[in-house]
Design a protein around this motif. Structure first.
Motif, short mmCIF file in Angstrom:
data_model
loop_
_atom_site.label_atom_id
_atom_site.label_comp_id
_atom_site.label_asym_id
_atom_site.label_seq_id
_atom_site.Cartn_x
_atom_site.Cartn_y
_atom_site.Cartn_z
N ARG B 80 42.72 43.94 35.59
CA ARG B 80 41.58 45.09 36.61
C ARG B 80 40.94 45.91 36.02
NH1 ARG B 80 47.25 46.98 39.04
NH2 ARG B 80 45.56 48.33 40.47
N GLU B 83 37.22 44.31 37.39
CA GLU B 83 37.81 43.95 39.18
C GLU B 83 36.84 45.40 38.85
OE1 GLU B 83 41.31 43.11 41.49
OE2 GLU B 83 40.95 41.28 40.49
N ALA C 86 39.82 38.73 38.66
CA ALA C 86 38.63 38.90 39.06
C ALA C 86 37.44 38.71 38.14
CB ALA C 86 39.29 40.01 37.92
N ARG C 89 36.14 37.73 41.72
CA ARG C 89 35.55 38.39 42.62
C ARG C 89 34.16 39.51 41.59
NH1 ARG C 89 40.72 41.97 43.85
NH2 ARG C 89 40.71 41.40 46.04
N THR C 90 33.81 39.05 40.49
CA THR C 90 32.42 39.47 39.47
C THR C 90 31.61 38.52 39.71
OG1 THR C 90 33.94 39.02 37.69
CG2 THR C 90 34.41 41.20 38.24
#
Lengths: 165, 86, 110
Positions: B80, B83, C86, C89-90
């Motif tokens: 998290r 992200e 994650a 997305r990065t």
């Protein structure tokens, strides 16, 4: 009414987990377990539990019973597949992120589908977007939606459709 | 005889730990280190179970339960953070 | 020397072998997503086999070992999915030649 049954299901799941973890039915352990499980069940009533959207029909229970050996077989197959890839000196990879579609509607059904896909041969769920799943595939054989769906999703879906819908 | 099998299992598991440690130190991205860390945690859970068997003390299994739980939370927290920040 | 002892020892040994393969996969695979694949699958089965072996050696611990196994079976895929999302997305780099439908769809949307 729906909320009460959600609380009851979560409460029972937590209580059974607690009793199995302690392995005893002494009065103090049962009292602590009942109180904690009740508080957690009320606080997290909107969350998901394993059985929260389970269709409690005989056919669903039978399917769940059949799902387990199928899943374990796929898990072992997937490990042999990974073992073969890792142990081959030339590392035969053909990675791709493919898009597939699921017919499942319930949240829990989709969660279990995503988890199962992650543990089966060469596939890993990367993103869930409504009915679309994006899946990383180590040795991709097809990159168009229909072929990939038939190969990755179909096997689990026919079980999960009966269990969760 | 069975003891020897368990010790061999422990040794092989130890090699797996060293592989994961290599990936943990080398990276190159933060996510790679998290994967390596997750693997090391599960290897440690297996080690705790082996120690419980060798010592014959069931109470160590509770440690394994908590360790698996904390590692799960740790990975979720780091993911998290990657992200969108905590 | 009992039958349960032999089966337990063999199960633990094969579990350790899968953990070894997971480690080897982590070292050899070219990018993060492939490493995640090796890491998740092989550690899940490796741990489950070891726990099953321990349950054969000490049947009185079977319930607690089963709980650890169920817990790992449920949480391990979730944590790698969250991590994979994650990482994607990065913009974690992928191995050369990866077809990426997710990045294509992201670009289409504003």
């Amino acid at each position: 009414m729906k909320k009460a049954s959600a609380i009851a299901i979560l409460f029972l799941t937590l209580l059974i987990f607690w009793l199995l973890l302690n392995g005893s039915l002494a009065a103090d352990i049962v009292i602590v377990g009942v109180v904690t499980a009740l508080v957690i069940a009320i606080l997290f009533r909107d969350g998901l539990a394993v059985f929260s959207e389970f269709r409690a029909t005989p056919r669903a229970f039978l399917t769940a019973f059949l799902y387990l050996p199928y899943f374990l077989g796929e898990l072992i197959k997937s490990n042999l597949h990974i073992a073969r890839v890792v142990l081959t000196p030339s590392l035969p990879l053909n990675p791709a992120i493919v898009k597939v579609r699921t017919r499942l509607k319930s949240r829990m059904g989709r969660l279990i589908l995503a988890n199962s896909i992650t543990l089966t041969p060469g596939t890993l769920t990367v993103e869930l977007d409504g009915e679309w799943l994006y899946i990383h595939w180590v040795t991709a054989e097809a990159t168009d939606i229909d072929a990939a769906t038939a190969q990755i999703v179909a096997g689990f879906e026919k079980y999960l459709e009966v269990m969760y819908g | 005889m069975v003891d020897i099998l368990i010790y061999i299992a422990a040794a092989v598991t130890g090699i797996a730990f060293l592989f994961a440690l290599y990936r943990f130190l080398k990276g190159p991205t933060a996510a790679d280190r998290v994967v390596a860390f997750d693997t090391m945690t599960l290897v440690t859970v297996v080690f705790i179970v082996i120690i419980a068997l060798a010592e014959g003390r069931g109470i160590y299994l509770d440690v394994a339960v908590i360790y698996a739980l904390l590692s799960f939370l740790g990975v979720i927290a780091v993911a998290r953070y990657l992200e969108r920040g905590l | 020397m009992t039958i349960g002892g032999i089966i337990g020892g063999i199960l633990m040994l094969s579990g350790a072998a899968f953990l070894f393969l997971a480690g080897l996969g982590l070292v050899r695979m070219p990018d993060l997503f492939n490493r995640l694949q090796a890491g998740t699958k092989a550690t899940t089965l490796g741990t489950l086999l070891t726990l099953a072996g321990a349950a054969c050696l000490r049947p009185d611990w079977a319930v607690k070992l089963l709980l650890i196994g169920l817990f790992i079976l449920f949480t391990n895929p979730i944590s790698s999915q969250v991590l994979a999302r994650a990482a994607h997305r990065t913009g974690t780099p992928q191995a050369a030649g990866t077809v990426d439908r997710l990045a294509e769809d992201r670009e289409k949307r504003p």
